[in-house]
Enzyme design. Structure first.
Site, PDB file in Angstrom:
ATOM      1  N   TRP A   4       3.715  -2.860   0.722  1.00 46.20           N
ATOM      2  CA  TRP A   4       4.202  -3.245   2.054  1.00 46.20           C
ATOM      3  C   TRP A   4       3.313  -4.582   2.756  1.00 46.20           C
ATOM      4  O   TRP A   4       3.034  -5.161   2.603  1.00 46.20           O
ATOM      5  CB  TRP A   4       3.603  -1.862   2.930  1.00 46.20           C
ATOM      6  N   GLU A  45       7.618   0.325   0.192  1.00 48.21           N
ATOM      7  CA  GLU A  45       7.488   0.426   1.007  1.00 48.21           C
ATOM      8  C   GLU A  45       7.899  -0.039   2.451  1.00 48.21           C
ATOM      9  O   GLU A  45       8.194  -1.101   2.705  1.00 48.21           O
ATOM     10  CB  GLU A  45       5.832   1.133   1.750  1.00 48.21           C
ATOM     11  N   LYS A  60       9.319   0.533   6.614  1.00 48.59           N
ATOM     12  CA  LYS A  60       8.519   1.012   7.917  1.00 48.59           C
ATOM     13  C   LYS A  60      10.287   0.762   8.834  1.00 48.59           C
ATOM     14  O   LYS A  60      10.600   0.044   8.837  1.00 48.59           O
ATOM     15  CB  LYS A  60       7.910   0.028   8.669  1.00 48.59           C
ATOM     16  N   ASP A  94       6.576   6.940   3.877  1.00 53.03           N
ATOM     17  CA  ASP A  94       5.655   7.132   4.909  1.00 53.03           C
ATOM     18  C   ASP A  94       5.939   8.318   5.844  1.00 53.03           C
ATOM     19  O   ASP A  94       7.211   7.598   6.788  1.00 53.03           O
ATOM     20  CB  ASP A  94       5.050   6.044   5.461  1.00 53.03           C
ATOM     21  N   HIS A 128       6.937   6.278   9.050  1.00 51.11           N
ATOM     22  CA  HIS A 128       7.059   4.981   9.367  1.00 51.11           C
ATOM     23  C   HIS A 128       8.974   5.186   9.838  1.00 51.11           C
ATOM     24  O   HIS A 128       9.946   4.605   9.371  1.00 51.11           O
ATOM     25  CB  HIS A 128       7.268   4.707   8.264  1.00 51.11           C
ATOM     26  N   HIS A 186       2.562   8.660   1.311  1.00 50.82           N
ATOM     27  CA  HIS A 186       2.264   8.877   2.248  1.00 50.82           C
ATOM     28  C   HIS A 186       2.103   9.568   4.218  1.00 50.82           C
ATOM     29  O   HIS A 186       3.074   9.396   4.618  1.00 50.82           O
ATOM     30  CB  HIS A 186       2.128   6.839   2.819  1.00 50.82           C
ATOM     31  N   ASP A 207       3.251   4.617  17.865  1.00 54.46           N
ATOM     32  CA  ASP A 207       2.617   4.191  16.379  1.00 54.46           C
ATOM     33  C   ASP A 207       2.398   5.410  15.327  1.00 54.46           C
ATOM     34  O   ASP A 207       2.696   7.009  15.528  1.00 54.46           O
ATOM     35  CB  ASP A 207       1.177   4.563  17.387  1.00 54.46           C
ATOM     36  N   ASP A 237       0.836   5.732  12.707  1.00 53.85           N
ATOM     37  CA  ASP A 237      -1.353   6.566  12.052  1.00 53.85           C
ATOM     38  C   ASP A 237      -2.296   7.665  12.506  1.00 53.85           C
ATOM     39  O   ASP A 237      -3.844   6.891  12.411  1.00 53.85           O
ATOM     40  CB  ASP A 237      -1.344   4.937  11.251  1.00 53.85           C
ATOM     41  N   ASP A 255      -2.395   7.725   4.884  1.00 54.34           N
ATOM     42  CA  ASP A 255      -2.480   6.301   5.424  1.00 54.34           C
ATOM     43  C   ASP A 255      -2.446   6.759   7.110  1.00 54.34           C
ATOM     44  O   ASP A 255      -1.449   7.145   7.140  1.00 54.34           O
ATOM     45  CB  ASP A 255      -1.301   6.105   4.940  1.00 54.34           C
TER      46      ASP A 255
END
Length: 417
Positions: free
Chosen positions: A183, A224, A226, A257, A260, A284, A292, A294, A324
């Site tokens: 990533w 990966e 985003k 993810d 993402h 993930h 945000d 995560d 993650d």
């Protein structure tokens, strides 16, 4: 508790669901827990390592962050003792151990820098996965694998090549393939002109990196995407479309993810499509909140939907599950435990779905009955099955976990200063 479980077992059995079987299946599904929650993604390359450069930011400064490899591993072990199920550990390259070798920059990393991790892995029977670290470095303050500066680009190409060799070493030592994730945060804060050019450079860099063939028995590469990041609000080079195309073309893993993508996207819906065209995927599990990506994973609708799709595809053996997220504003071990247990809860609930009856209704075109059963199962005594699962895995209940973590804080993390 035994009577609660017996009652729950009967109610699920009436719908054709074997709760004992679901529990045994879940015990065998490995979840790759991320190591970086314990120290805010800092790593141990330098004393007081920070996250300058590369679009990574951890908020909060809750006391007790792991300050050394030993403290981090202790916290990981505590977390695993409080979470049911089967686990792997996902390690980033910036967690190299230089205690016996001296420092090596990212483009000079060797398997020996992760020898102590492999030893820890064997002692704890927790296989390892790995990530190249293309952030938190002076040469990551701008673009990395998509940089038009050949010197910068070559540095990072060499880094990822070395990470693949490290992952291969891990895979050989542990007897199962190490999943290696790539990533990058490359992108631009404001409107770019040469979108195509940066993506062509990124594709060329990846081609160079992957030109060295490594047996999939030891290493499986994944890429990966985003949707955007800090400082890359207008353009991310490695978009979902870019990596989806690259993964299909090269028949490699694609990382999905949950944090993402755009907040309104149903990320779970992507699994059934992606698995038609790539051999395997890496998940993930995370929780996006506005910009945000995560936040600590919770047992919420998004996680339930993701777990349902994992099970419904019938391709759990092609899905590598990892977590993650990072939150430095609360007890870090607590954040780990909440997220790992939420993952296990979501998977257990999905395994308890009366899938045969639901599929029968759907195939008969009885969409009312399908919807009604989906509603009815929401009030089934899932909690009793979850408690039985925790009991069989010899871990505390949800409420007992609170005291366990608070006691660990008092006796361990609060003393770190």
């Amino acid at each position: 508790m035994e009577s609660d479980y017996s009652s729950a077992k009967e109610q699920y059995a009436a719908l054709g669901v074997d709760t004992d079987r679901a529990i045994q299946l879940l015990k065998k599904i490995p979840v790759s827990m991320h190591c970086w929650q314990g120290d805010d993604v800092g790593g141990f390359e330098h004393a007081g390592a920070s996250l300058d450069g590369g679009g990574i930011q951890v908020t909060g400064n809750y006391p007790g962050k792991a300050r050394s490899m030993e403290e981090l591993r202790s916290d990981i072990e505590k977390t695993l003792s409080l979470t049911p199920g089967s686990y792997r550990l996902n390690v980033h390259a910036n967690y190299a151990d230089f205690s016996s070798t001296g420092f090596a920059d990212r483009d000079a990393l060797e398997p020996e820098h992760f020898k102590s991790w492999v030893q820890w892995s064997k002692e704890n029977k927790v296989p390892l996965d790995f990530n190249s670290t293309l952030f938190s470095h002076p040469k990551a303050s701008g673009l990395t694998l998509s940089s038009k500066d050949k010197g910068i680009r070559d540095f990072w190409i060499e880094h990822v090549k070395r990470c693949r060799k490290i992952g291969e070493y891990m895979g050989k030592e542990q007897g199962s393939a190490c999943i290696h994730n790539i990533w990058i945060a490359d992108g631009m804060k404001d409107i770019p002109v040469d979108r195509q050019g940066y993506r062509e450079i990124l594709a060329s860099s990846l081609d160079d990196i992957l030109s060295v063939k490594i047996s999939k028995d030891y290493l499986k590469d994944s890429v990966e995407s985003k949707v955007f990041g800090i400082g890359t609000e207008s353009y991310v080079v490695g978009s979902h479309e870019f990596y989806m195309g690259y993964a299909v073309k090269n028949q490699m893993l694609l990382t999905i993810d949950m944090g993402h993508f755009h907040p309104t996207e149903n990320v779970a819906d992507k699994l059934s499509s992606v698995l038609m065209f790539v051999p395997e995927i890496l998940l993930h599990l995370s929780r996006g909140v506005r910009w945000d990506s995560d936040h600590v994973t919770l047992f919420n609708d998004d996680m339930k939907a993701m777990a349902e799709e994992m099970v419904r595809t019938g391709k759990l053996d092609k899905i590598h599950i990892g977590t993650d997220y990072f939150d430095g504003s609360i007890n870090r071990i607590g954040a780990w435990v909440i997220g790992q247990r939420a993952t296990q809860k979501s998977l257990l609930r999905a395994l308890l779905e009366p899938s045969e009856k639901l599929m029968s209704y759907e195939n008969d075109g009885n969409y009312f009955a399908r919807l009604a059963l989906l509603e009815a199962e929401k009030t089934l005594p899932f909690g009793a099955v979850w408690n039985r699962y925790c009991e069989e895995c010899s871990v505390p209940s949800d409420l007992q976990v609170i005291d366990e973590i608070m006691n660990y804080e008092k006796s361990v993390t609060a003393l770190r200063g």
